[in-house]
Design an enzyme around this catalytic site. Structure first.
Site, short mmCIF file in Angstrom:
data_model
loop_
_atom_site.label_atom_id
_atom_site.label_comp_id
_atom_site.label_asym_id
_atom_site.label_seq_id
_atom_site.Cartn_x
_atom_site.Cartn_y
_atom_site.Cartn_z
N ARG A 185 -10.07 -11.83 2.10
CA ARG A 185 -10.88 -12.93 1.56
C ARG A 185 -10.14 -14.26 1.62
O ARG A 185 -10.77 -15.32 1.68
CB ARG A 185 -11.34 -12.57 0.14
N LYS A 212 0.84 -1.20 0.00
CA LYS A 212 0.00 0.00 0.00
C LYS A 212 0.88 1.25 0.00
O LYS A 212 1.98 1.22 0.55
CB LYS A 212 -0.87 0.04 1.27
#
Ligand code: BES
Ligand code: MN
Ligand code: ZN
Length: 521
Positions: A364, A290
């Protein structure tokens, strides 16, 4: 946090710092919302001078506060309490779920403005369609959550807030019961906030699991099992192991069982609810790293796990009669020479494979294993909470969670519980055709969708692959799990979002009946 008591429990304290008077707005100016001319010996004007209030800018609209400082404070005479006018808005609007939220925020405004130190008394209004006990619960939640601070890392002593809040309503027994319930919910929300606010350097997966074990150790209805890395490997949790591969710190899988003494039984069937929470203790993005700004708040990426575990605590304390099993996969997501790489394929618990095209879509991957474990135990429904996608923040902002699932009734029930609890949830469609977005060239699915297109939905479609036919609801809490404002009963940092919705659901007899009696094939 402040203590919340009620008059029946405590009696009127000898010295009150402040008395809160609920006030409605109206066409004729502000009107006192309670028809008791005084509050237990504390003299109050039964009517307010509307013109005078107006000159102070106080109309009685919701969330407005006007503090009338005791004149004795200046003269040094026997201390009389400050009087705090607490706006509730028009009487007709103080009803139902919206009315509950107005009371939470009014109590929060009162606690924030009622001075430092001492005890304050808040008179409760009537709320149409809401039992007096629930009004007290709402006031206790809002009041005590407003007093929440995370200041263990500050070197200077923070200025003291109120030490106690006394609630006063019409029916003392109902008010006492509701206040106790609301105070317990607030304590558990504060636990979730503490966990979310704790820096990732201190709250590692190991530490997170330890904190949970310690917190529940003395609770006879709750048992905690912690899986270490060896066990996680034995159990073939390939999604969790994949995300953990880049980290020096080992992952954990925490399973918490709540088994009430006297569980509900409907037609001979005991309901069973499963909860799953995303527990990424720090999300750097991994090799798909990020940018710095996006990483600043990523210690909060375990807000789903925190909410699920804290909710169990509250449900147990409140004597909830639905058995619950909670699952929290915990790991960091870091880049290193051992990290998973874009293009790697992970084999998850269920045997299904996921091509990892972006290591920042890690939630996920660990939820795939958590959900598979949860459904293996054969629950009547499974609900997961996860700070899953930035797309949910784009779609719904910072105050509303995305709600998706494979069962319309369950989704509607969860949404209604959120409304009661003051946690807004909004449904997004689990549009099957978008499964094309997660088709992989080489594996059963890939962990990214299409850039800029329905990222919250494609993430949920991946999760759906792991819940079989069990009724399932997914809350994407990426937006509301933290806030940048000190507003209402929230303060900058973790909000504990999700705890109150889960408590409302898991303590509902109607929901328990639905779980146990739903026709199954
Ligand atoms: N933890 C983030 C989602 C998030 C974003 C939570 C902002 C709270 C605030 C999640 O792991 C993530 O990075 N998701 C990616 C997925 C993408 C790479 C497919 C995202 O949303 O950008
Ligand atoms: Mn991520
Ligand atoms: Zn994440």
């Amino acid at each position: 946090m402040i203590d919340v008591t009620t008059l029946s429990a405590a009696g009127l304290p000898a010295e009150l710092a402040a008395v809160g008077v609920p006030v409605h707005s109206s066409g004729d100016g502000p009107v006192v919302a309670i028809d008791r001319g005084g509050v237990d010996g504390v003299d109050l004007p039964a009517v307010l001078d509307a013109r005078w209030c107006e000159r102070q800018g106080f109309t009685g609209k919701a969330a407005q506060i006007l503090v009338l400082r005791s004149p004795n404070a200046a003269t040094g005479a026997a201390p009389a309490p400050d009087v705090v006018l607490v706006g509730l808005g028009p009487v007709a609007a103080l009803a139902g779920d919206k009315g509950r939220e107005t009371v939470r925020r009014a109590a929060a405004g009162f606690v924030r403005s009622a001075g430092s130190g001492g005890t304050a008394l808040l008179a409760l209004p009537d709320v149409a369609g809401v039992p007096a006990a629930d009004v007290a619960a709402a006031a206790a939640e809002g009041g005590s959550l407003a007093s929440y601070r995370f200041d263990g890392y500050r070197s200077a002593d923070p200025s003291p807030g109120l030490s106690a809040l006394v609630l006063r309503g019409g029916d003392p027994v109902a008010v006492a019961e509701g206040a106790a319930r609301g105070a317990q919910v607030a304590r558990s929300v504060a636990l979730a906030r503490d966990l979310v606010n704790e820096p990732a350097g201190s709250l590692t997966p190991e530490r997170f699991a330890d904190v949970v074990s310690e917190r529940f150790a003395s609770n006879p209805a709750i048992s905690v099992e912690v899986w270490d890395e060896a066990r996680i490997t034995d159990e073939r949790l390939g999604g969790l192991l994949g995300v953990a591969a880049g980290s020096e710190r080992p992952p954990r899988l925490v399973r918490v069982e709540y088994r009430p003494d006297d569980p509900f039984e409907f037609d001979g069937r005991v309901p069973h609810l499963a909860l799953v929470g995303k527990g990424i203790t720090f999300d750097s993005g991994g090799l798909s790293i990020k940018p710095a700004a996006g990483m600043e708040t990523m210690k909060t990426d375990m807000g789903g796990a925190a909410a699920v575990l804290a909710a169990l605590e509250a449900v147990a304390a409140m004597g909830g009669r639905t058995p619950i099993t909670a699952w929290a996969p915990m790991t960091e997501n870091l880049p290193s020479g051992t990290a998973i790489k874009p293009g790697d394929v992970l084999t998850t618990r269920s045997g299904k494979t996921i091509e990892v095209l972006n290591t920042d879509a890690e939630g996920r991957l660990i939820l795939a294993d958590g959900l598979a474990l949860a459904v293996e135990a054969g629950p009547d429904a499974v609900i997961d909470l996860a700070t899953l996608t930035g797309a949910a923040v784009v779609a719904l902002g910072k105050e509303i969670a995305g709600l998706l699932g494979n069962d319309e009734e369950l989704v509607a029930t969860v949404q209604a519980a959120g409304a009661r609890a003051g946690e807004p949830l909004w449904p997004l469609p689990l549009h099957e055709d978008y499964s094309a977005h997660i088709e992989s060239e080489v594996a059963d699915m890939k962990n990214t969708g299409r850039p800029g297109q329905a990222g919250t939905i494609s993430a949920a479609l991946l999760l759906q692959e792991f819940v079989s036919d069990v009724p399932w609801a997914h809350l994407d809490i990426a937006g509301p799990s933290r806030t940048d404002d000190n507003r209402g009963y929230n303060s900058k940092g973790g909000t504990g979002f999700g705890v109150r919705t889960l408590v409302a659901l898991a303590t509902s007899e109607e929901f328990a009946r639905w779980l146990a009696t739903r026709p199954r094939d």
